[in-house]
Design a protein around this motif. Structure first.
Motif, PDB file in Angstrom:
ATOM      1  N   UNK A   9       8.444 -12.945  -1.493  1.00 44.56           N
ATOM      2  CA  UNK A   9       9.887 -12.653  -1.400  1.00 44.56           C
ATOM      3  C   UNK A   9      10.505 -12.675  -2.788  1.00 44.56           C
ATOM      4  N   UNK A  10      10.209 -13.728  -3.516  1.00 46.33           N
ATOM      5  CA  UNK A  10      10.875 -13.944  -4.790  1.00 46.33           C
ATOM      6  C   UNK A  10      10.368 -13.002  -5.872  1.00 46.33           C
ATOM      7  N   UNK A  11       9.121 -12.555  -5.782  1.00 46.19           N
ATOM      8  CA  UNK A  11       8.599 -11.599  -6.761  1.00 46.19           C
ATOM      9  C   UNK A  11       9.386 -10.291  -6.706  1.00 46.19           C
ATOM     10  N   UNK A  12       9.664  -9.789  -5.502  1.00 45.50           N
ATOM     11  CA  UNK A  12      10.459  -8.563  -5.378  1.00 45.50           C
ATOM     12  C   UNK A  12      11.854  -8.765  -5.952  1.00 45.50           C
ATOM     13  N   UNK A  13      12.461  -9.898  -5.654  1.00 46.81           N
ATOM     14  CA  UNK A  13      13.816 -10.174  -6.130  1.00 46.81           C
ATOM     15  C   UNK A  13      13.854 -10.352  -7.644  1.00 46.81           C
ATOM     16  N   UNK A  14      12.870 -11.054  -8.179  1.00 43.48           N
ATOM     17  CA  UNK A  14      12.796 -11.298  -9.618  1.00 43.48           C
ATOM     18  C   UNK A  14      12.644  -9.982 -10.376  1.00 43.48           C
ATOM     19  N   UNK A  15      11.753  -9.124  -9.912  1.00 44.85           N
ATOM     20  CA  UNK A  15      11.513  -7.861 -10.609  1.00 44.85           C
ATOM     21  C   UNK A  15      12.726  -6.936 -10.533  1.00 44.85           C
ATOM     22  N   UNK A  16      13.462  -6.996  -9.434  1.00 44.70           N
ATOM     23  CA  UNK A  16      14.702  -6.221  -9.346  1.00 44.70           C
ATOM     24  C   UNK A  16      15.698  -6.719 -10.385  1.00 44.70           C
ATOM     25  N   UNK A  17      15.888  -8.018 -10.454  1.00 40.98           N
ATOM     26  CA  UNK A  17      16.841  -8.577 -11.408  1.00 40.98           C
ATOM     27  C   UNK A  17      16.450  -8.257 -12.842  1.00 40.98           C
ATOM     28  N   UNK A  18      15.147  -8.235 -13.121  1.00 45.98           N
ATOM     29  CA  UNK A  18      14.665  -7.938 -14.473  1.00 45.98           C
ATOM     30  C   UNK A  18      14.611  -6.448 -14.759  1.00 45.98           C
ATOM     31  N   UNK A  19      14.769  -5.599 -13.724  1.00 39.94           N
ATOM     32  CA  UNK A  19      14.745  -4.150 -13.912  1.00 39.94           C
ATOM     33  C   UNK A  19      13.362  -3.588 -14.158  1.00 39.94           C
ATOM     34  N   UNK A  20      12.328  -4.223 -13.581  1.00 41.08           N
ATOM     35  CA  UNK A  20      10.939  -3.823 -13.803  1.00 41.08           C
ATOM     36  C   UNK A  20      10.315  -3.371 -12.493  1.00 41.08           C
ATOM     37  N   UNK A  21       9.638  -2.229 -12.494  1.00 37.41           N
ATOM     38  CA  UNK A  21       8.942  -1.746 -11.304  1.00 37.41           C
ATOM     39  C   UNK A  21       7.770  -2.678 -10.976  1.00 37.41           C
ATOM     40  N   UNK A  22       7.530  -2.957  -9.699  1.00 37.25           N
ATOM     41  CA  UNK A  22       6.458  -3.883  -9.309  1.00 37.25           C
ATOM     42  C   UNK A  22       5.061  -3.432  -9.716  1.00 37.25           C
ATOM     43  N   UNK A  23       4.838  -2.117  -9.800  1.00 39.07           N
ATOM     44  CA  UNK A  23       3.506  -1.603 -10.121  1.00 39.07           C
ATOM     45  C   UNK A  23       3.250  -1.490 -11.621  1.00 39.07           C
ATOM     46  N   UNK A  24       4.202  -1.830 -12.448  1.00 36.79           N
ATOM     47  CA  UNK A  24       4.027  -1.757 -13.894  1.00 36.79           C
ATOM     48  C   UNK A  24       2.908  -2.694 -14.347  1.00 36.79           C
ATOM     49  N   UNK A  25       1.909  -2.187 -15.090  1.00 36.42           N
ATOM     50  CA  UNK A  25       0.861  -3.081 -15.594  1.00 36.42           C
ATOM     51  C   UNK A  25       1.464  -4.186 -16.458  1.00 36.42           C
ATOM     52  N   UNK A  26       1.011  -5.403 -16.274  1.00 39.70           N
ATOM     53  CA  UNK A  26       1.589  -6.541 -16.985  1.00 39.70           C
ATOM     54  C   UNK A  26       1.514  -6.365 -18.494  1.00 39.70           C
ATOM     55  N   UNK A  27       0.427  -5.795 -18.996  1.00 38.16           N
ATOM     56  CA  UNK A  27       0.270  -5.677 -20.442  1.00 38.16           C
ATOM     57  C   UNK A  27       1.226  -4.669 -21.069  1.00 38.16           C
TER      58      UNK A  27
END
Length: 271
Positions: A171-189
């Motif tokens: 739940x929180x991963x989706x919310x965190x990435x929205x707040x940070x403006x980052x797509x969930x599938x973006x490679x971490x590196x």
């Protein structure tokens, strides 16, 4: 599944009330995911010093050892002087001089494990690979960015793994990435230092807000007083596929990542 906010909310709801209690009896129900690690009678007579949290584990410090408690997929904890009679999904009752601590777990993926301390091999097996605590001072932006640089995996999966930073559940991963403006599938590196700093701040902000809201109750989570959480009512993207984004009105998208549901706004979140 109870995540870090739910575990912290649970801890806060009984830690102060059980501190100093003497354990008078331990009653075990059906077997849980892992064995207790000692005879139940071993705990009798010990005193409860403090209740801490490490990731999704509750750490109950005893006068002679440590109890590790995990809520599994659907577990919850109750604490009080006059609990209901033991039911079929109640698998651990620790009767103390100040009340009874009970683990209720319909799916029995939870666990209560007794160890000598955090350096015990069993404790190290369970806790040793956990990432940094997101709400602590040790969660450093530069170190966080450096850890992301070695990972090709999608950033949401890295957050869920818990080896870089612990406790950012689905739940929180989706919310965190929205707040940070980052797509969930973006490679971490591929996440730059400034974006990593924003992501770190978003993790701290969302988890702090979730704790303040009592966690999230999607099905059956409640704290040790039986109170439900309300964070899910304020979710920006989680479980809102097809609904308009609360910021830009674009439809929220839903995808599957690693057999888990992910939600994001393609307009507000960039690759």
């Amino acid at each position: 599944m109870p995540e870090l906010p739910e575990v912290e909310v649970t801890r806060l709801s009984f830690a102060g009330r059980i501190a100093g209690a003497r354990i008078e009896a331990v009653v075990m129900g059906k077997p849980l995911r892992w064995p207790l690690g000692c005879e139940a009678q071993t705990l009798t007579g010990q005193h409860i010093k403090t209740v801490r949290r490490r990731g999704k584990y509750l750490l109950i410090d005893l006068s002679g050892g440590l109890l590790l408690m995990h809520l599994g997929m659907s577990g919850s904890v109750s604490f009080g002087l006059h609990l209901q009679p033991v039911g079929k999904h109640d698998h651990f009752d620790m009767v103390t001089s100040l009340g009874t601590l009970r683990l209720h777990d319909p799916r029995r993926f939870g666990a209560v494990v007794y160890v000598s301390g955090e350096d015990d091999p069993v404790a190290q097996k369970l806790l040793g690979r956990l990432g940094v605590e997101p709400l602590g001072d040790e969660f450093d932006a530069l170190v966080f960015h450096q850890a992301l640089q070695g990972r090709k995996t999608a950033i949401k999966q890295v957050l869920l793994e818990g080896q870089v930073v612990v406790g950012v559940g689905n739940i929180y991963a989706s919310e965190v990435l929205f707040l940070a403006g980052i797509r969930p599938a973006t490679p971490a590196l591929r996440i730059s230092k400034p974006r990593a700093a924003r992501l770190r701040q978003a993790i701290r902000q969302v988890l702090t807000q979730a704790v303040a809201k009592g966690g999230s109750t999607l099905r059956d989570f409640s704290n040790a007083d039986g109170e439900a959480g309300h964070f899910q009512l304020d979710a920006m993207v989680y479980d809102r596929a097809g609904l308009p984004c609360k910021v830009c009105a674009a439809p929220i998208k839903g995808i599957r990542q690693g057999q888990r549901s992910t939600f994001y706004c393609a307009h507000c979140q960039k690759p």
